[in-house]
Design a protein around this motif. Structure first.
Motif, PDB file in Angstrom:
ATOM      1  N   MET A   1       0.850  -1.192   0.000  1.00 25.21           N
ATOM      2  CA  MET A   1       0.000   0.000   0.000  1.00 25.21           C
ATOM      3  C   MET A   1       0.893   1.252   0.000  1.00 25.21           C
ATOM      4  O   MET A   1       1.681   1.451   0.932  1.00 25.21           O
ATOM      5  N   ASP A   3       2.481   5.053   0.258  1.00 25.90           N
ATOM      6  CA  ASP A   3       2.325   6.277   1.028  1.00 25.90           C
ATOM      7  C   ASP A   3       1.937   7.389   0.051  1.00 25.90           C
ATOM      8  O   ASP A   3       2.325   7.367  -1.123  1.00 25.90           O
ATOM      9  N   LEU A  28      -8.157   8.200   1.863  1.00 21.29           N
ATOM     10  CA  LEU A  28      -6.994   7.315   1.688  1.00 21.29           C
ATOM     11  C   LEU A  28      -6.429   6.893   3.044  1.00 21.29           C
ATOM     12  O   LEU A  28      -6.040   5.730   3.229  1.00 21.29           O
ATOM     13  N   ARG A  31      -8.377   4.206   4.540  1.00 20.04           N
ATOM     14  CA  ARG A  31      -8.164   2.919   3.869  1.00 20.04           C
ATOM     15  C   ARG A  31      -6.815   2.298   4.232  1.00 20.04           C
ATOM     16  O   ARG A  31      -6.480   1.224   3.733  1.00 20.04           O
ATOM     17  N   HIS A  33      -3.630   3.954   4.071  1.00 21.66           N
ATOM     18  CA  HIS A  33      -2.443   4.596   3.526  1.00 21.66           C
ATOM     19  C   HIS A  33      -1.830   5.530   4.571  1.00 21.66           C
ATOM     20  O   HIS A  33      -2.552   6.167   5.350  1.00 21.66           O
ATOM     21  N   ARG A  96       7.690   3.464  -3.076  1.00 23.20           N
ATOM     22  CA  ARG A  96       6.333   3.211  -2.586  1.00 23.20           C
ATOM     23  C   ARG A  96       5.636   4.502  -2.150  1.00 23.20           C
ATOM     24  O   ARG A  96       4.781   4.491  -1.274  1.00 23.20           O
ATOM     25  N   ASP A 393     -11.173   4.472  -5.362  1.00 25.78           N
ATOM     26  CA  ASP A 393     -10.822   3.295  -6.172  1.00 25.78           C
ATOM     27  C   ASP A 393     -10.026   3.718  -7.402  1.00 25.78           C
ATOM     28  O   ASP A 393      -9.029   3.074  -7.769  1.00 25.78           O
ATOM     29  N   GLU A 396      -6.451   4.824  -6.267  1.00 21.98           N
ATOM     30  CA  GLU A 396      -5.604   3.692  -5.857  1.00 21.98           C
ATOM     31  C   GLU A 396      -5.174   2.860  -7.054  1.00 21.98           C
ATOM     32  O   GLU A 396      -4.012   2.407  -7.122  1.00 21.98           O
ATOM     33  N   TYR A 399      -2.419   4.869  -8.702  1.00 19.60           N
ATOM     34  CA  TYR A 399      -1.193   4.835  -7.902  1.00 19.60           C
ATOM     35  C   TYR A 399      -0.439   3.519  -8.101  1.00 19.60           C
ATOM     36  O   TYR A 399       0.774   3.497  -8.334  1.00 19.60           O
ATOM     37  N   GLU A 400      -1.159   2.417  -7.985  1.00 23.77           N
ATOM     38  CA  GLU A 400      -0.505   1.099  -8.091  1.00 23.77           C
ATOM     39  C   GLU A 400       0.057   0.879  -9.487  1.00 23.77           C
ATOM     40  O   GLU A 400       1.153   0.328  -9.648  1.00 23.77           O
TER      41      GLU A 400
END
Length: 417
Positions: A1, A3, A28, A31, A33, A96, A393, A396, A399-400
């Motif tokens: 996850m 930062d 966030l 969730r 983060h 990350r 959603d 995220e 981001y990923e």
């Protein structure tokens, strides 16, 4: 996850962009983060601390306050912001961490893009307005009241006296754009740019680098499902917003007067006296609390959004649609793109008070049409509502994907070396 470091002018919800930035930061954090908010101006909203968010405030002021020369210099390049953001980012996890820039033009300046780029972390920016490509941030010719057709930062753009203020202010904005594009190199260092609507993405896409990915993540709309309103039972139309030329409030006033229909105007601004003169029978409520605005929308036969400028989204439209109230919008704007003409609302030619008056008269005389538009508006909105969860959603997932692609690139470069 990952930062997340949220970079925003304000640590309190002073405007739509700041509200979205801080609400998403809180979401966030909830969730799981680790979230840091870096802002120039306080005080910080209490909800940020309650959500366990790390805060770094510069204690600076809005550019509109303070000494003119000092603030003008800060707006071009805020050295303190760059230095302290760099220090914050040095402590974040390598590989990350996402640096997510929201509002920057009110105090932070383009220097935060440079600092974020130097950090080596992945950098994303949400483009809440057109300031990433346009000096006056609106792609609008304010003196003429028309959408600007010039290429931003072209010779035609530089020569144009298009600013809402004086010519000198346009020149300062051009210098700020040079700081953003050429000194900070914002377009080159971003991993992705978030657009709040597909409409704004399509408008800005031709003016950015081909390598910059433009991703649509709609803003969350803070509305509750109170069931559909009954617009056909109402006899008046409603305008919600600032009383300024670019918002088209004078067009709404003139059209209502021509059509002889009741108009309620929720808001205020520099054109209040002009509105009262043009439409003396209109009701002006002034600014209202959010709950009262919701009540005003639900009590309407239709909501009119007569904006002359493009806008990037416009929050009034989804608020009306979610309540089951039809929307009348001006063409060639983000609000117009948010409705289905003839299904959830109606469109009129941008700037044409006569065309708007015709639609007022048409809806005033046709209860069945009003009811059908309202029912479709409510049904279509709640099929895919713009909730905070959907917004998070989208963030995220972006981001990923950005971190995964950067990791693959770094591994490939390491093997090549």
């Amino acid at each position: 996850m990952p930062d997340v470091v949220v970079v925003n002018d304000r640590a309190f919800p002073g405007g739509g962009a700041s509200k979205v930035a801080l609400q998403s930061a809180i979401g966030l954090a909830r969730r799981g983060h680790r979230v840091t908010v870096f802002a120039a101006m306080g005080p910080a909203a209490p909800d940020l601390t309650a959500a366990g968010i790390d805060l770094h405030l510069l204690g600076q002021s809005d550019l509109a306050s303070g000494g003119r020369l000092r603030m003008a210099a800060q707006g071009l390049w805020n050295s303190k912001a760059a230095e302290q953001l760099g220090s914050v980012l040095e402590r974040m996890r390598r590989g990350r961490t996402i640096v997510h820039i929201h509002s920057w033009s009110k105090a932070l300046s383009a220097s935060v893009f440079a600092a974020a780029g130097r950090s080596g972390h992945a950098v994303i920016a949400t483009l809440h307005d057109y300031g990433f490509v346009c000096p006056n941030a609106a792609l609008h010719d304010f003196p003429t009241g028309t959408a600007c057709s010039r290429t931003p930062m072209s010779l035609g753009c530089l020569a144009a006296d298009c600013d809402a203020r004086a010519r000198a202010h346009k020149l300062w904005r051009v210098a700020r754009q040079i700081s953003l594009s050429h000194v900070a190199g914002a377009s080159r260092l971003l991993a992705a740019a978030v657009c709040v609507t597909d409409y704004s993405r399509r408008i800005m896409q031709p003016f950015v680098s081909d390598r910059l990915e433009m991703v649509v993540v709609p803003n969350p709309i803070d509305v509750a499902d109170l069931g559909p309103a009954a617009p056909a039972r109402s006899g008046h139309f409603t305008y919600v917003g600032r009383f300024s030329r670019e918002k088209g409030v004078l067009i709404a006033a003139e059209a209502a007067q021509r059509a002889g229909v009741p108009l309620v105007l929720v808001g205020d601004g520099e054109l209040r006296n002009d509105v009262a003169r043009i439409a003396p029978s209109a009701t002006i409520t002034g600014w209202l609390p959010a709950a009262k605005v919701c009540e005003a929308i639900r009590a309407s036969r239709a909501v009119v959004v007569p904006s002359l400028w493009r806008e990037t989204q416009g929050m009034v439209v989804p608020e009306a649609l979610s309540a089951g109230v039809p929307v009348i919008a001006a063409t060639a704007t983000a609000p117009a793109a948010a409705i289905e003409p003839g299904v959830t609302g109606l469109l009129f030619e941008n700037g044409d008070a006569g065309a708007l008056a015709h639609l007022f008269s048409r809806l005033a005389a046709n209860d069945r049409l009003v009811a059908d538009l309202g029912e479709a508006a409510y049904r279509n909105y709640w099929q895919t509502p713009a909730t905070m969860d959907r917004h998070l959603d989208g963030l995220e997932a972006l981001y990923e994907r950005v971190l995964s692609e950067r990791s693959k690139t770094h591994r490939s470069e390491a093997r090549s070396a």
